[in-house]
Write an enzyme that holds these catalytic residues in place. Structure first.
Site, PDB file in Angstrom:
ATOM      1  CD1 TRP A  29      -2.621  -1.810   1.000  1.00  0.00           C
ATOM      2  CD2 TRP A  29      -3.502   0.338   0.645  1.00  0.00           C
ATOM      3  NE1 TRP A  29      -3.875  -2.071   0.611  1.00  0.00           N
ATOM      4  CE2 TRP A  29      -4.508  -0.795   0.683  1.00  0.00           C
ATOM      5  CE3 TRP A  29      -3.828   1.556   0.731  1.00  0.00           C
ATOM      6  CZ2 TRP A  29      -5.699  -0.437   0.285  1.00  0.00           C
ATOM      7  CZ3 TRP A  29      -5.080   1.903   0.388  1.00  0.00           C
ATOM      8  CH2 TRP A  29      -6.247   0.913   0.365  1.00  0.00           C
ATOM      9  CD  GLU A  65      -2.547  -7.621   5.680  1.00  0.00           C
ATOM     10  OE1 GLU A  65      -2.315  -6.527   5.145  1.00  0.00           O
ATOM     11  OE2 GLU A  65      -3.662  -7.839   6.041  1.00  0.00           O
ATOM     12  CB  VAL A  87       2.625   5.349   4.041  1.00  0.00           C
ATOM     13  CG1 VAL A  87       1.730   6.513   3.920  1.00  0.00           C
ATOM     14  CG2 VAL A  87       3.987   5.499   3.938  1.00  0.00           C
ATOM     15  CG  LEU A  88      -1.824   2.787   8.121  1.00  0.00           C
ATOM     16  CD1 LEU A  88      -1.849   2.601   9.642  1.00  0.00           C
ATOM     17  CD2 LEU A  88      -3.154   2.222   7.620  1.00  0.00           C
ATOM     18  CB  ILE A  89      -3.158   7.949   3.680  1.00  0.00           C
ATOM     19  CG1 ILE A  89      -1.591   8.113   3.505  1.00  0.00           C
ATOM     20  CG2 ILE A  89      -3.848   9.601   3.447  1.00  0.00           C
ATOM     21  CD1 ILE A  89      -1.159   8.378   1.757  1.00  0.00           C
ATOM     22  CB  THR A  93     -14.601   4.333   6.175  1.00  0.00           C
ATOM     23  OG1 THR A  93     -12.873   3.854   6.097  1.00  0.00           O
ATOM     24  CG2 THR A  93     -15.025   4.370   4.717  1.00  0.00           C
ATOM     25  CG  HIS A  95     -10.315   0.568   6.513  1.00  0.00           C
ATOM     26  ND1 HIS A  95     -11.678   0.153   5.883  1.00  0.00           N
ATOM     27  CD2 HIS A  95      -9.692  -0.556   6.445  1.00  0.00           C
ATOM     28  CE1 HIS A  95     -11.580  -1.029   5.555  1.00  0.00           C
ATOM     29  NE2 HIS A  95     -10.213  -1.403   5.988  1.00  0.00           N
ATOM     30  NE  ARG A 134       4.789  13.837   9.532  1.00  0.00           N
ATOM     31  CZ  ARG A 134       4.048  15.158   9.127  1.00  0.00           C
ATOM     32  NH1 ARG A 134       4.082  15.286   8.015  1.00  0.00           N
ATOM     33  NH2 ARG A 134       3.948  15.986  10.109  1.00  0.00           N
TER      34      ARG A 134
END
Ligand code: DLZ
Length: 165
Positions: A29, A65, A87-89, A93, A95, A134
């Site tokens: 991702w 994961e 990286v979470l964006i 929602t 999520h 970042r």
């Protein structure tokens, strides 16, 4: 600009990572940002003396994961430290909140259970712009900000050596 000694540092004086075996796990991702973070992590490990042949890079689908992969690979006993990169964006929602919480808690648990350092290399960002900055890919020139991957390489060497005291 921070106070010297209190800011995140990418330097680690008189320390050698020679002989350390480091596992780097990254997500697919947000891969273009993740690749840049991973490259900086690996470059810093090598700069600190970790042999490139002692760095293993694995990939997983997403941040959720990362804890399982770290657990599965660390239990082989082949590594002195792991670095989990993703990286979470935030989207529309919930999520983001669930995955950020699960991956954070999961990585901490894996490290404590394995008695090995697991470095938290997940950016949890409210926008893509934040993530780019970042990874040192921000701004109009695409080169602004600070690549946190280098910090994660330092942290892995520092903690792996601490674990051997
Ligand atoms: C589902 C999902 C979403 C919405 N966003 C991200 C993200 O920003 N970064 C990331 O690493 N992974 C994301 N994922 C995928 C989850 O981490 C996971 O791979 C899937 O839910 C399958 O378990």
């Amino acid at each position: 600009m921070g106070i010297k000694g209190l800011t995140a540092s990418t330097t680690l004086a008189s320390t050698s990572g020679a002989g350390l075996k480091v596992l780097v796990i990254h997500t697919r991702w947000n891969l273009s940002i993740v690749d840049t973070l991973t490259a900086a992590t690996v470059a810093k490990l090598i700069e600190l003396g970790v042999a490139s042949s002692d760095i293993t890079i694995k990939q997983v689908p997403g941040a959720y994961e990362l804890p399982f992969a770290a657990q599965a690979l660390l239990k082989t006993g082949a590594y002195d430290a792991a670095i989990a990169i993703g990286v979470l964006i935030k989207g529309d929602t919930m999520h983001f909140e669930y995955i950020a919480d699960a991956s954070t808690q999961g990585l901490m648990r894996v490290g404590l259970d394995a008695k090995l350092p697991v470095i938290f290399g997940i950016l949890t960002c409210l926008s893509e712009e934040q993530a780019l900055l970042r990874a040192g890919l921000g701004g109009p020139d695409g080169k602004s900000g600070h690549n946190h991957g280098a910090d994660w390489g330092v942290a892995a060497v520092e903690m792996a050596l601490l674990n051997k005291l």
